[in-house]
Each structure stands twice: as C-alpha cells, then as structure tokens.
Design a protein around this motif. Sequence first.
Motif, PDB file in Angstrom:
ATOM      1  N   THR A   2       0.830  -1.201   0.000  1.00 15.13           N
ATOM      2  CA  THR A   2       0.000   0.000   0.000  1.00 15.13           C
ATOM      3  C   THR A   2       0.860   1.245   0.000  1.00 15.13           C
ATOM      4  N   ARG A   5       2.323   1.727  -3.463  1.00 15.81           N
ATOM      5  CA  ARG A   5       1.327   2.097  -4.467  1.00 15.81           C
ATOM      6  C   ARG A   5       0.879   3.543  -4.288  1.00 15.81           C
ATOM      7  N   HIS A   6       0.836   4.045  -3.041  1.00 14.90           N
ATOM      8  CA  HIS A   6       0.442   5.425  -2.838  1.00 14.90           C
ATOM      9  C   HIS A   6       1.525   6.367  -3.352  1.00 14.90           C
ATOM     10  N   GLY A  99      -5.188   0.564  -4.156  1.00 16.60           N
ATOM     11  CA  GLY A  99      -4.291   0.512  -3.015  1.00 16.60           C
ATOM     12  C   GLY A  99      -3.672  -0.847  -2.815  1.00 16.60           C
TER      13      GLY A  99
END
Length: 211
Positions: A2, A5-6, A99
């Motif tokens: 996560t 990916r952010h 996400g």
Amino acid sequence: MTIMRHFLRWAAVFAVLTAVFWAFAPSEAGAVDSQTVLTVLTEEGPVSMTMAEYLPHAVAGEMPASFGTEALKAQAVAARTYALACAHHQEADVCTDSGCCLAYLDEQALRDTWGDDYDTCWQAVAEAVAATDGEYLTYEGQAIQAAFHASSAGSTESSEAVWAALPYLVSVASPESSADVPGLVTTAAFPPRSWRRPWAWKTSGMTLPNG
C-alpha cells in the motif's frame, strides 16, 4: 504494498533495468489477450474476464487518456505484466483496488470522467492495449513485478528498500522537471499579513507573540 502504491501512481516509467526481456507471441491483433482469462476481484466479488476485457479499464484507471500513444502503450505493457505476476489474492488473479493491485474504472466511471470525450478517450486506450497485445516484461522467463510511477523525485527506489531485493528493480537516476510531471510542483502565494495570526508558539521556553 500500500505504501509503495500510494507513492508510485499513474504512469509509464518503471525501474526495470537488468536482464529484463520483452516477451510476446506474434499473433493477430488481440488474439493473445482475448485468450488469457483472469479472475478479477471486484467490489461485488470475483469476476471472470479476459485480459482484453480487463486491461483497457486498468490502463484508463492508471493513466490519463490524454497522454501520448507511446505512454499509453507502455502503461498497457506494465499493467499486463503486473496482472500476470500478481499474487496478492487466493481467490483471484488481481483486484480492482488501486491501493492493493491496479486501478480499474468501469464504463460508467469512465463516462463520468471523460464526459463528451468518452469515445475518443476509449479509442486511444483500447488502441494502445491492442497494439501491445500479449506483450509483457519477464526476468528469467517469468513475468516481473512491474512497479511503475508518475514521479520519482530524481531517482527511482530500489525494491530492497520497500519489499525485497529484486535484481531488475534497482535505483537509477530519473531526471524530471515540472514540465515532465503534471502536478510535480505547486506554487502558492501568501500575503505577509496572513502569517500574523494569533498563534502562541512555545518551544524551549520561548513564546512567539501574537502579531
């Protein structure tokens, strides 16, 4: 995943360097993707669809359709590779949660986003997917973990600093400027008086008086 990916959003620049090969089977347009079946985990549950059905929606979710043709084609290859290598779910190959896996916009979401430009934008994305039919990136014969990003602040990150060491995901220089990356630099102007607020700022016994 996560966190990465952010940080790594949108686009078609991926840190794939050492001994990575472009793999594809020459065929009639769309023949490979249309025969590759995926189980996609949606909000409603697992759905079976072909790569040809899935990929345009993922590409459109990850990159603006207004980007250049080659950028869209690169994004299609990255997204196809990611979907083939993804192993986050037992009940599906990939999910529609950006996400976790790849972004995915269904037809209604795309119509809401593109409005009157829907047909033009869809054609651009669909053509990029079709032009790269079956193409994906491999390392030692296996689809790679195709991390991609819009901006890397001058250099990419080594996978070792985020996940585990991978020989094809190493830190390299990635020169960029505000002209290359939309939204990289934001400028705001504040009049001097806007800083003179009734703040009482205390640290180390010092008080910053009100303006």
